[in-house]
Design a protein around this motif. Structure first.
Motif, mmCIF file in Angstrom:
data_model
loop_
_atom_site.group_PDB
_atom_site.id
_atom_site.type_symbol
_atom_site.label_atom_id
_atom_site.label_comp_id
_atom_site.label_asym_id
_atom_site.label_seq_id
_atom_site.Cartn_x
_atom_site.Cartn_y
_atom_site.Cartn_z
ATOM 1 N N TRP A 62 29.857 23.884 -49.122
ATOM 2 C CA TRP A 62 30.880 24.921 -48.722
ATOM 3 C C TRP A 62 32.376 24.376 -48.741
ATOM 4 C CZ3 TRP A 62 27.355 21.932 -45.421
ATOM 5 C CH2 TRP A 62 28.164 20.914 -44.664
ATOM 6 N N ILE A 63 33.029 25.345 -48.760
ATOM 7 C CA ILE A 63 34.650 25.048 -48.646
ATOM 8 C C ILE A 63 35.195 26.010 -47.608
ATOM 9 C CG2 ILE A 63 34.688 24.140 -51.000
ATOM 10 C CD1 ILE A 63 36.165 26.846 -51.683
ATOM 11 N N VAL A 64 36.317 25.567 -46.996
ATOM 12 C CA VAL A 64 37.037 26.402 -46.246
ATOM 13 C C VAL A 64 38.480 26.811 -47.174
ATOM 14 C CG1 VAL A 64 38.171 26.584 -43.950
ATOM 15 C CG2 VAL A 64 36.298 25.062 -44.302
ATOM 16 N N ASP A 65 38.611 28.211 -47.079
ATOM 17 C CA ASP A 65 39.827 28.713 -47.729
ATOM 18 C C ASP A 65 40.729 29.346 -46.548
ATOM 19 O OD1 ASP A 65 41.444 29.888 -49.572
ATOM 20 O OD2 ASP A 65 40.209 31.927 -49.789
ATOM 21 N N MET A 66 41.984 28.756 -46.893
ATOM 22 C CA MET A 66 42.840 29.297 -45.754
ATOM 23 C C MET A 66 43.980 30.136 -46.406
ATOM 24 S SD MET A 66 41.793 27.817 -43.221
ATOM 25 C CE MET A 66 43.053 28.267 -42.252
ATOM 26 N N SER A 67 43.659 30.831 -47.694
ATOM 27 C CA SER A 67 44.801 31.251 -48.369
ATOM 28 C C SER A 67 44.767 32.707 -48.035
ATOM 29 C CB SER A 67 44.548 31.372 -50.095
ATOM 30 O OG SER A 67 43.156 31.846 -50.214
ATOM 31 N N ALA A 68 43.744 33.380 -47.387
ATOM 32 C CA ALA A 68 43.777 34.738 -46.821
ATOM 33 C C ALA A 68 44.302 34.835 -45.357
ATOM 34 C CB ALA A 68 42.389 35.441 -46.976
ATOM 35 N N ASN A 69 44.397 35.896 -44.989
ATOM 36 C CA ASN A 69 45.085 36.398 -43.595
ATOM 37 C C ASN A 69 44.004 35.804 -42.467
ATOM 38 O OD1 ASN A 69 47.381 37.536 -44.339
ATOM 39 N ND2 ASN A 69 46.566 39.558 -44.332
ATOM 40 N N VAL A 70 42.730 35.824 -42.868
ATOM 41 C CA VAL A 70 41.613 35.397 -41.875
ATOM 42 C C VAL A 70 41.157 34.289 -42.570
ATOM 43 C CG1 VAL A 70 39.588 35.915 -40.764
ATOM 44 C CG2 VAL A 70 41.348 37.624 -41.138
ATOM 45 N N PRO A 71 40.864 32.994 -41.937
ATOM 46 C CA PRO A 71 40.077 31.924 -42.502
ATOM 47 C C PRO A 71 38.841 32.146 -43.135
ATOM 48 C CG PRO A 71 41.183 31.377 -40.732
ATOM 49 C CD PRO A 71 41.363 32.764 -40.730
ATOM 50 N N ARG A 72 38.420 31.687 -44.252
ATOM 51 C CA ARG A 72 37.229 32.109 -44.592
ATOM 52 C C ARG A 72 36.462 30.809 -45.277
ATOM 53 N NH1 ARG A 72 38.953 36.696 -49.221
ATOM 54 N NH2 ARG A 72 39.269 38.276 -47.794
ATOM 55 N N VAL A 73 35.175 30.676 -44.724
ATOM 56 C CA VAL A 73 34.198 29.671 -45.423
ATOM 57 C C VAL A 73 33.164 30.100 -46.270
ATOM 58 C CG1 VAL A 73 32.281 28.037 -44.498
ATOM 59 C CG2 VAL A 73 34.168 28.644 -42.840
ATOM 60 N N TYR A 74 33.269 29.541 -47.473
ATOM 61 C CA TYR A 74 32.381 30.003 -48.367
ATOM 62 C C TYR A 74 31.345 29.105 -48.456
ATOM 63 C CZ TYR A 74 35.795 33.195 -50.543
ATOM 64 O OH TYR A 74 36.923 34.075 -50.541
ATOM 65 N N LEU A 75 29.958 29.732 -48.277
ATOM 66 C CA LEU A 75 28.618 28.739 -48.531
ATOM 67 C C LEU A 75 28.256 28.882 -49.898
ATOM 68 C CD1 LEU A 75 26.844 29.920 -45.299
ATOM 69 C CD2 LEU A 75 28.455 28.080 -45.681
ATOM 70 N N ASN A 76 28.040 27.943 -50.713
ATOM 71 C CA ASN A 76 27.573 27.951 -51.883
ATOM 72 C C ASN A 76 25.942 27.739 -51.896
ATOM 73 O OD1 ASN A 76 27.068 27.394 -54.548
ATOM 74 N ND2 ASN A 76 28.139 25.259 -54.663
ATOM 75 N N THR A 77 25.804 29.045 -52.626
ATOM 76 C CA THR A 77 24.128 29.484 -52.738
ATOM 77 C C THR A 77 23.391 28.538 -53.458
ATOM 78 O OG1 THR A 77 24.804 31.021 -54.199
ATOM 79 C CG2 THR A 77 24.865 31.730 -51.865
ATOM 80 N N THR A 78 24.169 27.568 -54.414
ATOM 81 C CA THR A 78 23.444 27.085 -55.528
ATOM 82 C C THR A 78 23.557 25.465 -55.598
ATOM 83 O OG1 THR A 78 25.169 27.133 -57.102
ATOM 84 C CG2 THR A 78 23.300 28.921 -57.326
ATOM 85 N N ALA A 79 24.242 24.947 -54.419
ATOM 86 C CA ALA A 79 24.484 23.466 -54.598
ATOM 87 C C ALA A 79 23.454 22.895 -53.686
ATOM 88 C CB ALA A 79 25.844 23.171 -53.604
ATOM 89 N N VAL A 80 23.018 23.383 -52.662
ATOM 90 C CA VAL A 80 21.871 22.669 -52.055
ATOM 91 C C VAL A 80 20.576 23.780 -51.923
ATOM 92 C CG1 VAL A 80 21.152 21.533 -49.912
ATOM 93 C CG2 VAL A 80 23.413 21.121 -50.744
ATOM 94 N N GLU A 81 19.668 23.528 -52.583
ATOM 95 C CA GLU A 81 18.804 24.786 -52.562
ATOM 96 C C GLU A 81 18.004 25.008 -51.315
ATOM 97 O OE1 GLU A 81 14.579 25.582 -54.932
ATOM 98 O OE2 GLU A 81 15.806 23.775 -55.284
ATOM 99 N N GLY A 82 17.998 26.194 -50.747
ATOM 100 C CA GLY A 82 17.257 26.334 -49.530
ATOM 101 C C GLY A 82 18.496 26.253 -48.255
ATOM 102 N N LEU A 83 19.588 25.803 -48.700
ATOM 103 C CA LEU A 83 20.575 25.652 -47.235
ATOM 104 C C LEU A 83 20.928 26.897 -46.765
ATOM 105 C CD1 LEU A 83 22.304 23.842 -45.442
ATOM 106 C CD2 LEU A 83 24.216 23.875 -47.190
ATOM 107 N N VAL A 84 21.448 27.878 -47.609
ATOM 108 C CA VAL A 84 21.918 29.296 -47.055
ATOM 109 C C VAL A 84 20.848 29.877 -46.429
ATOM 110 C CG1 VAL A 84 22.773 31.500 -47.658
ATOM 111 C CG2 VAL A 84 23.640 29.371 -48.761
ATOM 112 N N ASP A 85 19.486 29.938 -47.054
ATOM 113 C CA ASP A 85 18.269 30.695 -46.406
ATOM 114 C C ASP A 85 18.240 29.835 -44.946
ATOM 115 O OD1 ASP A 85 18.155 32.522 -48.039
ATOM 116 O OD2 ASP A 85 16.536 31.046 -49.496
#
Length: 205
Positions: A62-85
């Motif tokens: 995952w990464i935390v993106d602060m470039s938008a008006n509202v902070p965003r956390v992006y969860l990587n669906t392919t880095a760790v298999e099964g983590l998002v589920d």
């Protein structure tokens, strides 16, 4: 939708608007229980084959993106298999719940740390050079974390000292430790680690 405007009599003229909220509130009257609006957007993306700017981080869960008006956390669906589920699940085995809590705690700590640094990166000042508390989510973050960063100071004094140390660099390395501590408290990571260790010990007996 709920709006708030504060009115008063000004110079003998009643009904003058003197304040209000910047954003409208949306109220779900059909909800069975109140739900707090998130100050952070959580998005799921494939960092490997998704948006081009995310491909540089394809090895991160995952990464935390602060470039938008509202902070965003992006969860990587392919880095760790099964983590998002697993993160999207609510039940599961004891082990699954422990992993979910630990991952959520670490994500929260990363988000709190990033939001704090973003909140103090460009503070406005008054005519005396005193830093002003920003609005929106930045105010919420500073009010939540500053008492742990500077426990012996009032909010405005803590913000002034923080800006002073950030500007001249004196003591700034120590402040990083305090910020990490404050973010850890907000994310309750120590409690979640304690639960995980106890669970591991019980399973090992």
């Amino acid at each position: 939708m709920l709006s708030l405007v504060v009115t008063a009599t000004v110079d003998e003229f009643p009904g003058r608007a003197i304040g209000g909220i910047e954003q409208d509130w949306y109220v779900d009257v059909s909800a069975s229980k109140p739900v707090r609006q998130r100050d952070v957007d959580i998005l799921e993306e494939d960092f490997r084959d998704g948006p081009e700017w995310l491909r540089a981080y394809k090895g991160s869960a995952w990464i935390v993106d602060m470039s938008a008006n509202v902070p965003r956390v992006y969860l990587n669906t392919t880095a760790v298999e099964g983590l998002v589920d697993l993160m999207n699940g609510a039940a599961g085995s004891v082990e699954e719940r422990v992993v979910r809590d630990l991952a959520a705690g670490q994500i929260a700590q990363d988000a709190w740390t990033a939001m704090f640094h973003s909140a103090i990166s460009d503070l406005d000042v008054d005519e005396d050079g005193t830093p002003l508390i920003p609005g929106g989510w930045r105010e919420s973050v500073l009010r939540a974390m500053l008492p742990d960063v500077f426990p012996d100071r009032q909010l405005t004094d803590a913000l002034y000292e923080l800006e002073r140390q950030r500007t001249d660099g004196a003591g700034w390395s120590e402040i990083q430790t305090r910020i990490q501590y404050a973010a850890g408290r907000r994310s309750q990571l120590t409690r979640k680690l304690t639960t995980a260790v106890r669970s591991a010990h019980q399973r090992g007996k």
